[in-house]
Scaffold this motif. Structure first.
Motif, PDB file in Angstrom:
ATOM      1  N   PHE A 153       0.837  -1.204   0.000  1.00 41.64           N
ATOM      2  CA  PHE A 153       0.000   0.000   0.000  1.00 41.64           C
ATOM      3  C   PHE A 153       0.875   1.258   0.000  1.00 41.64           C
ATOM      4  O   PHE A 153       0.621   2.207  -0.747  1.00 41.64           O
ATOM      5  CB  PHE A 153      -0.922  -0.005   1.228  1.00 41.64           C
ATOM      6  CG  PHE A 153      -1.797   1.208   1.314  1.00 41.64           C
ATOM      7  CD1 PHE A 153      -2.885   1.349   0.472  1.00 41.64           C
ATOM      8  CD2 PHE A 153      -1.516   2.224   2.224  1.00 41.64           C
ATOM      9  CE1 PHE A 153      -3.679   2.473   0.536  1.00 41.64           C
ATOM     10  CE2 PHE A 153      -2.313   3.351   2.289  1.00 41.64           C
ATOM     11  CZ  PHE A 153      -3.400   3.473   1.443  1.00 41.64           C
TER      12      PHE A 153
ATOM     13  N   VAL B  89       0.951   4.319  -2.709  1.00 39.10           N
ATOM     14  CA  VAL B  89       0.768   5.736  -2.385  1.00 39.10           C
ATOM     15  C   VAL B  89       1.962   6.540  -2.899  1.00 39.10           C
ATOM     16  O   VAL B  89       1.809   7.609  -3.501  1.00 39.10           O
ATOM     17  CB  VAL B  89       0.609   5.934  -0.867  1.00 39.10           C
ATOM     18  CG1 VAL B  89       0.591   7.425  -0.525  1.00 39.10           C
ATOM     19  CG2 VAL B  89      -0.659   5.273  -0.376  1.00 39.10           C
TER      20      VAL B  89
ATOM     21  N   PHE C 143       3.948   5.824  -5.336  1.00 39.76           N
ATOM     22  CA  PHE C 143       3.898   5.882  -6.794  1.00 39.76           C
ATOM     23  C   PHE C 143       2.868   6.909  -7.260  1.00 39.76           C
ATOM     24  O   PHE C 143       3.148   7.753  -8.112  1.00 39.76           O
ATOM     25  CB  PHE C 143       3.562   4.503  -7.360  1.00 39.76           C
ATOM     26  CG  PHE C 143       3.457   4.479  -8.851  1.00 39.76           C
ATOM     27  CD1 PHE C 143       4.595   4.538  -9.635  1.00 39.76           C
ATOM     28  CD2 PHE C 143       2.222   4.420  -9.479  1.00 39.76           C
ATOM     29  CE1 PHE C 143       4.506   4.536 -11.016  1.00 39.76           C
ATOM     30  CE2 PHE C 143       2.128   4.427 -10.860  1.00 39.76           C
ATOM     31  CZ  PHE C 143       3.268   4.479 -11.633  1.00 39.76           C
ATOM     32  N   LEU C 144       1.664   6.881  -6.663  1.00 36.66           N
ATOM     33  CA  LEU C 144       0.622   7.807  -7.093  1.00 36.66           C
ATOM     34  C   LEU C 144       0.965   9.237  -6.717  1.00 36.66           C
ATOM     35  O   LEU C 144       0.576  10.173  -7.406  1.00 36.66           O
ATOM     36  CB  LEU C 144      -0.730   7.390  -6.503  1.00 36.66           C
ATOM     37  CG  LEU C 144      -1.309   6.152  -7.195  1.00 36.66           C
ATOM     38  CD1 LEU C 144      -2.602   5.733  -6.553  1.00 36.66           C
ATOM     39  CD2 LEU C 144      -1.530   6.422  -8.672  1.00 36.66           C
TER      40      LEU C 144
ATOM     41  N   ASP D 274       3.964  10.378  -6.809  1.00 36.79           N
ATOM     42  CA  ASP D 274       4.847  10.749  -7.915  1.00 36.79           C
ATOM     43  C   ASP D 274       4.045  11.107  -9.156  1.00 36.79           C
ATOM     44  O   ASP D 274       4.335  12.091  -9.841  1.00 36.79           O
ATOM     45  CB  ASP D 274       5.794   9.597  -8.252  1.00 36.79           C
ATOM     46  CG  ASP D 274       7.027   9.623  -7.384  1.00 36.79           C
ATOM     47  OD1 ASP D 274       7.168  10.600  -6.603  1.00 36.79           O
ATOM     48  OD2 ASP D 274       7.841   8.691  -7.465  1.00 36.79           O
ATOM     49  N   VAL D 275       3.041  10.286  -9.434  1.00 36.47           N
ATOM     50  CA  VAL D 275       2.173  10.554 -10.585  1.00 36.47           C
ATOM     51  C   VAL D 275       1.540  11.931 -10.445  1.00 36.47           C
ATOM     52  O   VAL D 275       1.534  12.739 -11.363  1.00 36.47           O
ATOM     53  CB  VAL D 275       1.076   9.481 -10.700  1.00 36.47           C
ATOM     54  CG1 VAL D 275      -0.023   9.924 -11.642  1.00 36.47           C
ATOM     55  CG2 VAL D 275       1.676   8.166 -11.167  1.00 36.47           C
ATOM     56  N   LEU D 276       1.055  12.208  -9.237  1.00 37.26           N
ATOM     57  CA  LEU D 276       0.394  13.484  -8.964  1.00 37.26           C
ATOM     58  C   LEU D 276       1.349  14.645  -9.224  1.00 37.26           C
ATOM     59  O   LEU D 276       0.975  15.666  -9.793  1.00 37.26           O
ATOM     60  CB  LEU D 276      -0.079  13.497  -7.509  1.00 37.26           C
ATOM     61  CG  LEU D 276      -1.095  14.554  -7.095  1.00 37.26           C
ATOM     62  CD1 LEU D 276      -2.358  14.396  -7.908  1.00 37.26           C
ATOM     63  CD2 LEU D 276      -1.422  14.416  -5.611  1.00 37.26           C
ATOM     64  N   SER D 277       2.608  14.472  -8.814  1.00 39.71           N
ATOM     65  CA  SER D 277       3.561  15.569  -8.993  1.00 39.71           C
ATOM     66  C   SER D 277       3.890  15.763 -10.467  1.00 39.71           C
ATOM     67  O   SER D 277       4.375  16.813 -10.857  1.00 39.71           O
ATOM     68  CB  SER D 277       4.834  15.294  -8.200  1.00 39.71           C
ATOM     69  OG  SER D 277       5.584  14.289  -8.845  1.00 39.71           O
TER      70      SER D 277
ATOM     71  N   ALA E 120      -2.924   9.368   3.928  1.00 31.83           N
ATOM     72  CA  ALA E 120      -2.285   8.679   2.803  1.00 31.83           C
ATOM     73  C   ALA E 120      -3.334   8.283   1.774  1.00 31.83           C
ATOM     74  O   ALA E 120      -3.111   8.378   0.569  1.00 31.83           O
ATOM     75  CB  ALA E 120      -1.522   7.452   3.298  1.00 31.83           C
TER      76      ALA E 120
ATOM     77  N   VAL F   7      -4.228  11.242  -0.424  1.00 28.64           N
ATOM     78  CA  VAL F   7      -3.272  11.442  -1.513  1.00 28.64           C
ATOM     79  C   VAL F   7      -3.527  10.441  -2.632  1.00 28.64           C
ATOM     80  O   VAL F   7      -3.563  10.775  -3.814  1.00 28.64           O
ATOM     81  CB  VAL F   7      -1.821  11.308  -0.999  1.00 28.64           C
ATOM     82  CG1 VAL F   7      -0.831  11.345  -2.150  1.00 28.64           C
ATOM     83  CG2 VAL F   7      -1.513  12.426  -0.006  1.00 28.64           C
ATOM     84  N   LEU F   8      -3.728   9.189  -2.209  1.00 33.34           N
ATOM     85  CA  LEU F   8      -3.980   8.119  -3.166  1.00 33.34           C
ATOM     86  C   LEU F   8      -5.213   8.411  -4.015  1.00 33.34           C
ATOM     87  O   LEU F   8      -5.203   8.275  -5.234  1.00 33.34           O
ATOM     88  CB  LEU F   8      -4.172   6.813  -2.388  1.00 33.34           C
ATOM     89  CG  LEU F   8      -4.484   5.535  -3.139  1.00 33.34           C
ATOM     90  CD1 LEU F   8      -3.187   4.804  -3.379  1.00 33.34           C
ATOM     91  CD2 LEU F   8      -5.416   4.658  -2.321  1.00 33.34           C
TER      92      LEU F   8
ATOM     93  N   VAL G 144      -5.595  11.251  -7.190  1.00 35.71           N
ATOM     94  CA  VAL G 144      -5.337  10.919  -8.593  1.00 35.71           C
ATOM     95  C   VAL G 144      -6.585  10.332  -9.239  1.00 35.71           C
ATOM     96  O   VAL G 144      -6.951  10.702 -10.359  1.00 35.71           O
ATOM     97  CB  VAL G 144      -4.162   9.928  -8.699  1.00 35.71           C
ATOM     98  CG1 VAL G 144      -3.925   9.542 -10.147  1.00 35.71           C
ATOM     99  CG2 VAL G 144      -2.909  10.527  -8.104  1.00 35.71           C
TER     100      VAL G 144
ATOM    101  N   MET H 132      -9.284  12.973  -9.708  1.00 35.25           N
ATOM    102  CA  MET H 132      -8.979  13.820 -10.862  1.00 35.25           C
ATOM    103  C   MET H 132      -9.329  13.119 -12.167  1.00 35.25           C
ATOM    104  O   MET H 132      -9.981  13.692 -13.044  1.00 35.25           O
ATOM    105  CB  MET H 132      -7.487  14.189 -10.850  1.00 35.25           C
ATOM    106  CG  MET H 132      -7.121  15.130  -9.715  1.00 35.25           C
ATOM    107  SD  MET H 132      -5.346  15.492  -9.678  1.00 35.25           S
ATOM    108  CE  MET H 132      -5.244  16.712 -10.961  1.00 35.25           C
TER     109      MET H 132
ATOM    110  N   ILE I   9       0.841  10.671 -17.519  1.00 29.51           N
ATOM    111  CA  ILE I   9       0.938   9.550 -16.579  1.00 29.51           C
ATOM    112  C   ILE I   9       1.629   8.362 -17.224  1.00 29.51           C
ATOM    113  O   ILE I   9       2.504   7.726 -16.637  1.00 29.51           O
ATOM    114  CB  ILE I   9      -0.463   9.158 -16.070  1.00 29.51           C
ATOM    115  CG1 ILE I   9      -0.938  10.187 -15.049  1.00 29.51           C
ATOM    116  CG2 ILE I   9      -0.447   7.770 -15.435  1.00 29.51           C
ATOM    117  CD1 ILE I   9      -2.279   9.888 -14.455  1.00 29.51           C
TER     118      ILE I   9
ATOM    119  N   ASN J 224       5.355   9.165 -17.541  1.00 30.47           N
ATOM    120  CA  ASN J 224       6.019   9.143 -16.237  1.00 30.47           C
ATOM    121  C   ASN J 224       6.183   7.729 -15.703  1.00 30.47           C
ATOM    122  O   ASN J 224       7.231   7.370 -15.189  1.00 30.47           O
ATOM    123  CB  ASN J 224       5.212   9.964 -15.228  1.00 30.47           C
ATOM    124  CG  ASN J 224       5.731  11.370 -15.137  1.00 30.47           C
ATOM    125  OD1 ASN J 224       6.336  11.867 -16.086  1.00 30.47           O
ATOM    126  ND2 ASN J 224       5.519  12.018 -14.022  1.00 30.47           N
TER     127      ASN J 224
ATOM    128  N   ARG K 190       9.734   6.072 -14.980  1.00 31.93           N
ATOM    129  CA  ARG K 190      10.128   5.663 -13.628  1.00 31.93           C
ATOM    130  C   ARG K 190      10.499   4.192 -13.598  1.00 31.93           C
ATOM    131  O   ARG K 190      11.434   3.785 -12.926  1.00 31.93           O
ATOM    132  CB  ARG K 190       9.005   5.944 -12.636  1.00 31.93           C
ATOM    133  CG  ARG K 190       8.792   7.412 -12.468  1.00 31.93           C
ATOM    134  CD  ARG K 190       8.374   7.834 -11.082  1.00 31.93           C
ATOM    135  NE  ARG K 190       8.205   9.260 -11.094  1.00 31.93           N
ATOM    136  CZ  ARG K 190       9.156  10.118 -10.802  1.00 31.93           C
ATOM    137  NH1 ARG K 190      10.344   9.697 -10.438  1.00 31.93           N
ATOM    138  NH2 ARG K 190       8.946  11.415 -10.879  1.00 31.93           N
TER     139      ARG K 190
END
Lengths: 288, 275, 319
Positions: A106, A110, A112-113, A115-118, C34, C37-38, C41, C44, C300, C303, C307
């Motif tokens: 998990f 979080v 990873f996402l 990072d995606v968000l940034s 957390a 934040v998850l 995305v 959105m 996305i 990226n 990564r």
């Protein structure tokens, strides 16, 4: 007996060596040059328009010279502040989660996402803030701008918090736990204070970046030539002012755009230097 | 996650009626580790160790490096799980299984001094010693002052720092830092003090001070000390236990242990033939 | 002292008693944030998909390859914007990639430590300059330079190739590409440098021991770092594609598909910046949101791919 390559081959190798290495040096200079050109040009153009009026006066009506950007400065501060109000708790707490409990699938997700968000283009964040805030309220507002900036800040704050907590030596946590201090108090009262400097400058970095954002404000906060501190109304910002003033056909406005750009650049540079200095001095060479 | 593993692994033991509980007061051992197995992942660091820790005595644990002596020590106040380890077996403190109670309470009763002195870097000398008290909710200022002074005196550091209590703990020398950490541990008034090679990073003079300190402390505390230094074990301890690759080879009172060990392996180690 | 088995063994633990309540509460509290934040995305993505559904249903894939953009008639095709975004980003890559590799070699192989640090820092500072400032600089400095010097120069000497031709405005694809190149240099450079630095010294020593020159050694390092640099390039491309203000201010904002780099063009992000607040009809807004969704998705994918590549390379040498 020695085997030697033909002489012309040796020369060619040497020449190629010097030539390619020279190119690398040259590219370093070419890459660094824009920094000095942009900074120098902004300084030379902006310094003339940068005076007390710029900070404390309102914009003059169209075409009239003089005036300042007091409302835009306040507007930027309000929206960045609002972004911080939403972004800081979410980012810091999520960062604590990742540092303390995030060694599982998990946590990986979080991270990873986040990072995606940034990586999401800031204009797209503006679109989302428009859908989430402007459409339901059916008008542009400082609040919408703040929400957009918060979304942009969150990944940076999350990441910095996590990394700075991870830099705190494990022995510190152990000695606190061994005193019978609960894990959560250890995190909040021992670990976080030790990481404060790093986290604070990391947060400043995120705030400075947010203050320099334009695209997500274009259709959330919109802009405003008049004084407003209401969260419920369109509000001015330095960056949108730069955009408008740059496109305008008045020399005086163009100069003021440069002055505002100089203010932004100076702020960004100071914060970056501070971040560099803090991460370097506290944690040796581990920063990159 | 580690906690869950511990519970799963823990073998259900025989049911004893609660009424027999008062009898525990008659047990002279402060702590008892029973059938203790400690793991890091799949590596077993401690193999089926059963060992008693006598009240208000000093027990030294010796053995070559990698023998699991630190791991054993850390399992006595549930620090083993902090490093991500798992275990089976029981550790009794006054007859109660510490793995059956809140780790925070256990660690308050069983304190620990680490190999490397590690004062909290953002705190003054005073705040370092007071940290455990304040974060455990003691707000009474006079009381805190009193305990800080008492603890620093117990750790034989008071005379050296009484005029600079507001200086950073990091400003002290290595030996002073270690005694500061001891004072910090004593301040929360533990019953047992675990010491993990407390003098291994110190110069001979500081080491002597720490050893002297250990001798004084056993009047009030039960002490277990891990050391790789046999002379030190001989000097400070009442009992000595010898560990070898995760197993408890032998335990006896220190004099017997060093003069007439029963096991060949102990003798080899003590006489310096290996390790 | 005789070691005897303990006299008393107490019942096995109940689950709740061997944990600290405060710790449990704290862990779950941070977990909530957390999850926020998850879910951001996903929220959105969902909101943009919902917002653009009108346009997606009406135009389908046609949205991507038609060039009519007529808010009055309600007909939308995003091809000129897609084209402008792709071409300006590629121009930026063509300029930035060799420079970045050069600087990375300089930083990881050539520069002494006292020089590497400040140069790295200055490259990072380039990334910190707000994009509006790049736009301002591009508009007032770069565009005139392109108009007066670069444009005439390349038309004169390379004008026989259609690519290096076009209107003498200054505003256009080339100016956008140059600004974007400066903006993506830092990200490509810093990741390439990290990848090259993570290659163990034994590789260099082995090459030197065979009598290789510095450059020949560097070539070996480069071939090791290949996929890392590829990942860095994808990240740079992602940044270029999403860049808004700087591009909007120099690209000329003309929705045309021209083979000439000097001609004005338009980009996806720019059309959002210019038209979003003026979108009057539901369909118009929906079409714009669909452009945003496209940017979101492309970014996305780029990226994630980047990564994955960078991560697999650095972990190979990390050990």
């Amino acid at each position: 007996m020695t085997i030697s390559l033909p002489l012309h081959m040796q020369r060619w190798r040497k020449f190629k060596n010097v030539f390619m290495i020279g190119l690398c040096f040259l590219s370093a200079i070419v890459v660094i040059a824009p920094l000095f050109i942009i900074f120098g040009y902004t300084l030379s153009q902006g310094i003339g328009a940068l005076n007390l009026d710029f900070f404390i006066h309102m914009p003059k009506p169209v075409g009239e010279p003089g005036g300042g950007m007091a409302n835009a400065i306040v507007g930027t501060l309000i929206m960045v502040g609002l972004g911080a109000v939403f972004g800081l708790p979410i980012g810091i707490m999520a960062g604590i989660y990742l540092a303390e409990f995030g060694k599982n699938a998990f946590g990986f997700t979080v991270r990873f996402l986040s990072d995606v968000l940034s990586g999401i283009p800031s204009i797209v964040v503006g679109v989302v803030a428009y859908i989430l805030v402007v459409m339901p309220m059916s008008h542009f507002s400082a609040f919408a701008g703040g929400v957009a900036l918060a979304i942009l800040m969150i990944p940076t704050i999350t990441r910095t918090t996590e990394e700075m907590i991870r830099l705190v030596p494990h022995t510190l946590r152990e000695s606190s736990l061994a005193l019978g201090i609960p894990s959560w108090k250890t995190t909040l009262r021992i670990i976080l204070p030790t990481a404060t400097k790093g986290i604070t400058t990391g947060i400043l970095l995120a705030l400075a970046r947010a203050a320099g954002e334009t695209a997500p404000l274009l259709f959330t906060a919109l802009g405003n030539r008049f004084w407003s501190t209401s969260l419920n109304e369109p509000i001015a910002s330095l960056t949108v002012f730069i955009y408008d003033y740059a496109k305008a056909p008045f020399d005086d406005w163009n100069r003021q755009a440069w002055a505002a750009a100089f203010v932004l650049i100076a702020m960004v540079f100071v914060v970056n230097l501070a971040f560099r200095f803090v991460t370097r001095s506290r944690y040796g060479t581990s920063h990159n | 996650m580690e906690l869950a593993t511990i519970e799963e692994l823990e073998a259900p033991t025989m049911e004893i009626p609660q009424a027999t509980q008062p009898e525990i007061k008659t047990i002279p051992e402060k702590m008892i580790a029973q059938n203790l197995n400690c793991f890091f992942g799949k590596t077993q660091a401690i193999k089926n160790v059963t060992l008693s820790i006598p009240t208000q005595k000093v027990l030294a644990i010796i053995g070559p490096s990698g023998c699991g002596k630190s791991t054993f020590l850390r399992s006595l106040n549930r620090m083993h799980e902090v490093a991500g380890g798992t275990m089976t077996g029981t550790v009794l403190l006054d007859g109660l299984n510490i793995y059956d109670s809140d780790p925070v309470v256990v660690r308050r009763r069983v304190g620990m001094v680490f190999q490397k002195a590690n004062p909290f870097p953002m705190m003054s000398i005073f705040d370092n010693v007071a940290a455990g008290l304040r974060l455990n909710g003691l707000g009474d200022k006079n009381k805190v002052n009193e305990i800080v002074e008492r603890s620093l005196k117990q750790a034989a550091l008071w005379d050296e720092v009484k005029d600079s209590l507001n200086k950073s703990g990091m400003s002290l020398s290595g030996g002073q830092q270690q005694r500061l950490c001891i004072a910090r541990t004593l301040a929360v008034d533990p019953e047992v003090v675990l010491m993990d090679e407390p003098a291994s990073a110190l110069d001979p003079i500081s080491t002597a001070k720490i050893e002297e300190l250990i001798y004084d402390l056993k009047k009030n505390y039960t002490i277990t000390i891990v050391t790789h230094n046999m002379q030190q074990a001989a000097r400070v301890s009442d009992y000595t236990a010898f560990f070898y690759v995760g197993e408890l080879i032998e335990v006896d009172d220190t004099k017997t242990m060093f003069t007439a060990p029963r096991k060949k392996r102990t003798e080899d180690y003590i006489t310096g033939r290996f390790g | 002292m005789k070691i005897e088995p303990p006299v008393l063994v107490f019942p096995s633990p109940s689950k709740s008693r061997n944990r600290n309540i405060g710790d449990l509460v704290f862990k779950n509290l941070t977990l909530v944030f957390a999850i926020v934040v998850l879910s951001l995305v996903f929220v959105m993505a969902y909101e943009m998909y919902k917002g653009s559904s009108l346009s997606i249903e009406k135009f389908g894939w046609r949205f991507l390859w038609t060039s009519v953009w007529d808010p009055v008639k309600g007909d939308f095709g995003a091809l000129p914007y897609v084209y402008g975004t792709i071409v300006s980003s590629l121009v930026a890559l063509v300029i930035a990639l060799p420079l970045s590799i050069g600087v990375s070699i300089f930083l990881s192989e050539l520069a002494p430590r006292w020089l590497e640090r400040p140069v790295s820092f200055m490259v990072e500072l380039l990334a910190a300059i707000p994009s509006i400032v790049y736009g301002l600089w591009g508009m007032f400095v770069l565009v005139p330079v392109v108009r007066k010097f670069i444009g005439p120069f390349i038309t004169r000497y390379l004008g026989f190739i259609p690519l290096f031709n076009g209107a003498p405005y200054g505003f256009g694809m080339l100016a956008a590409g140059i600004v974007l190149a400066i903006m993506i240099l830092p990200i490509i450079t810093s990741i390439s440098r990290d990848v090259m630095m993570s290659i163990p010294n034994t590789q260099r020593e082995a090459a030197f021991a065979l009598g290789a020159t510095k450059w020949e050694t560097t070539k070996i390092i480069l071939s090791n770092a290949k996929s890392g640099i590829a990942g860095a390039t994808l990240l740079g491309l992602g940044r270029a594609i999403g860049e808004t203000m700087a591009v909007t201010m120099v690209i000329g904002n003309m929705p045309q598909i021209s083979a000439h780099l000097l001609d004005p063009a338009y980009s996806m992000a720019s059309v959002l910046a210019n038209e979003f607040s003026e979108a009057t009809t539901q369909l118009y807004l929906s079409a714009l949101i669909e452009i945003g969704l496209l940017l979101f998705a492309v970014r996305i994918i780029l990226n994630a791919a980047a990564r994955l590549i960078v991560w697999s390379v650095t972990s190979k040498f990390a050990q």
